[in-house]
Design an enzyme around this catalytic site. Structure first.
Site, short mmCIF file in Angstrom:
data_model
loop_
_atom_site.label_atom_id
_atom_site.label_comp_id
_atom_site.label_asym_id
_atom_site.label_seq_id
_atom_site.Cartn_x
_atom_site.Cartn_y
_atom_site.Cartn_z
N GLY A 152 81.41 51.21 47.99
CA GLY A 152 81.81 52.22 46.78
C GLY A 152 81.04 53.28 46.61
O GLY A 152 81.54 54.11 45.76
N ASP A 153 79.67 53.27 46.84
CA ASP A 153 78.92 54.58 46.76
C ASP A 153 79.37 55.64 47.50
O ASP A 153 79.72 55.60 48.71
CB ASP A 153 77.55 54.06 47.26
CG ASP A 153 76.68 55.14 47.06
OD1 ASP A 153 75.96 55.19 45.81
OD2 ASP A 153 76.29 56.07 47.80
N SER A 154 79.79 56.51 46.70
CA SER A 154 80.18 58.02 47.43
C SER A 154 79.35 58.35 48.37
O SER A 154 79.85 59.20 49.35
CB SER A 154 80.49 59.02 46.14
OG SER A 154 79.25 59.24 45.50
N LEU A 176 77.15 56.91 50.19
CA LEU A 176 77.07 56.06 51.37
C LEU A 176 78.40 56.39 52.33
O LEU A 176 78.42 56.45 53.64
CB LEU A 176 77.00 54.61 50.96
CG LEU A 176 76.88 53.68 52.32
CD1 LEU A 176 75.96 53.72 53.39
CD2 LEU A 176 76.78 52.14 51.65
N LYS A 224 74.08 59.16 45.94
CA LYS A 224 74.34 58.79 44.45
C LYS A 224 73.13 58.31 44.01
O LYS A 224 72.32 57.79 44.78
CB LYS A 224 75.56 57.57 44.87
CG LYS A 224 75.98 57.00 43.47
CD LYS A 224 76.80 57.70 42.67
CE LYS A 224 77.50 57.39 41.55
NZ LYS A 224 78.33 58.06 40.63
#
Length: 307
Positions: free
Chosen positions: A252-254, A256, A306
């Site tokens: 969910g990390d943008s 990554l 992020k």
């Protein structure tokens, strides 16, 4: 100031690793200069100013530490050194990760380019947890702005060699913070509640975060997610930067997800399942897989990682 040298597992590129602390002009806790990290850590309620550098080469690094504790009482040098070792991730050996990267032609090039990169960790899991809450659903500079305001209001301060340094606030300081005061600093209602709620949990259960390093990954994630405001991304971030766990994957990390899209030449932004698939061959070093992709993204015009 007292000084000492200490060993670091090679390879280690300190200058490269420090870039993670240099992503915003609003950073107030981790102060960096050429080959130097300066900050305040808290040991037994005593603020300790540390100045850390690394001499030698990437393949033969030698840590250098100087410190100052102006408060009454003696702070054991062993405790100071242990905290510094943790911050620098001296115990992390990236060589097994490099061996896995050799099997992936895209990651092979990134690992070679960033050889010696290790994560700069927070002294405590609480600092990473509070930062994860501040970084939720906002851009990097605004998250750093929130952090700066929080630290100036609730952190301890020291003046060293004509410069002012701040410590990150302790749970006891933030547990007493008023929601309206945090709202006045532009914290959202929920973030203010999450931050004070987390702090109260740690006051009531002093050992809540202390055993994370010895726990299995899945159990540690589940434990963290039991706290209101901490989801899967936050739990993985805390384990990566607050504990030094080597096998975290902050789905969910943008940053990554963008990095995986770029590095693996995908036509669209991948979902969690696709990111997990690309990361799977790097177990039990998915934290380094993530870190190296974040750093690689810093060089791409689309933006950086992020927080």
């Amino acid at each position: 100031m007292p000084t000492l040298e200490f060993d670091i597992a090679p390879p280690y590129d300190f200058e490269l690793s420090l870039k993670f602390c240099q992503r915003s002009r609003f950073e107030i806790v981790d102060q960096t200069g050429p080959g130097c990290l300066r900050r305040i850590i808290i040991i037994d309620d005593c603020p300790v100013f540390i100045k850390v550098g690394v001499a030698g080469s990437r393949e033969a690094p030698k840590g250098k530490l100087a410190w100052l504790f102006p408060s009454p009482g003696k702070v054991p040098r062993e405790r100071i050194l242990a905290s510094v070792r943790k911050i620098l991730g001296t115990q992390i050996n990236p060589e097994p990760f490099y061996e896995l990267a050799e099997r992936d032609r895209r990651m092979r090039n990134i690992a070679a380019k960033l050889r010696g990169l290790k994560p700069i960790l927070t002294p405590t899991p609480f600092e990473a947890a509070a930062w994860a809450i501040m970084g939720q659903q906002v851009n990097l500079n605004f998250a750093y702005t929130l952090k700066m305001r929080l630290v100036k209001k609730y952190g301890k301060r020291l003046d060293v060699e004509g410069q002012r340094y701040y410590s990150f606030p302790e749970p006891g300081q933030l547990a007493r913070a008023r929601i309206n005061t945090l709202r006045g600093m532009q914290f959202s209602q929920r973030k203010a509640e999450y931050l004070t709620g987390l702090s109260r949990v740690l006051i009531e259960e002093g050992n809540f975060l202390k055993n994370l390093a010895s726990m299995e990954y899945e159990a540690a994630v589940e434990k963290l997610m039991s706290i209101r405001g901490l989801g899967i991304w936050s739990a993985n971030y805390i384990l990566m930067r607050g504990v030094g766990h080597t096998d975290c994957l902050p789905l969910g990390d943008s940053g990554l997800h963008r990095a995986v899209k770029i590095v693996y030449g995908l036509s669209q932004l991948p979902d969690n399942e696709v990111v997990a698939k690309f990361a799977e061959p790097f177990r039990p070093y998915r934290s380094l897989f993530t870190l190296y992709l974040w750093y690689n993204l810093m060089e791409v015009p689309e933006g950086g990682p992020k927080p």
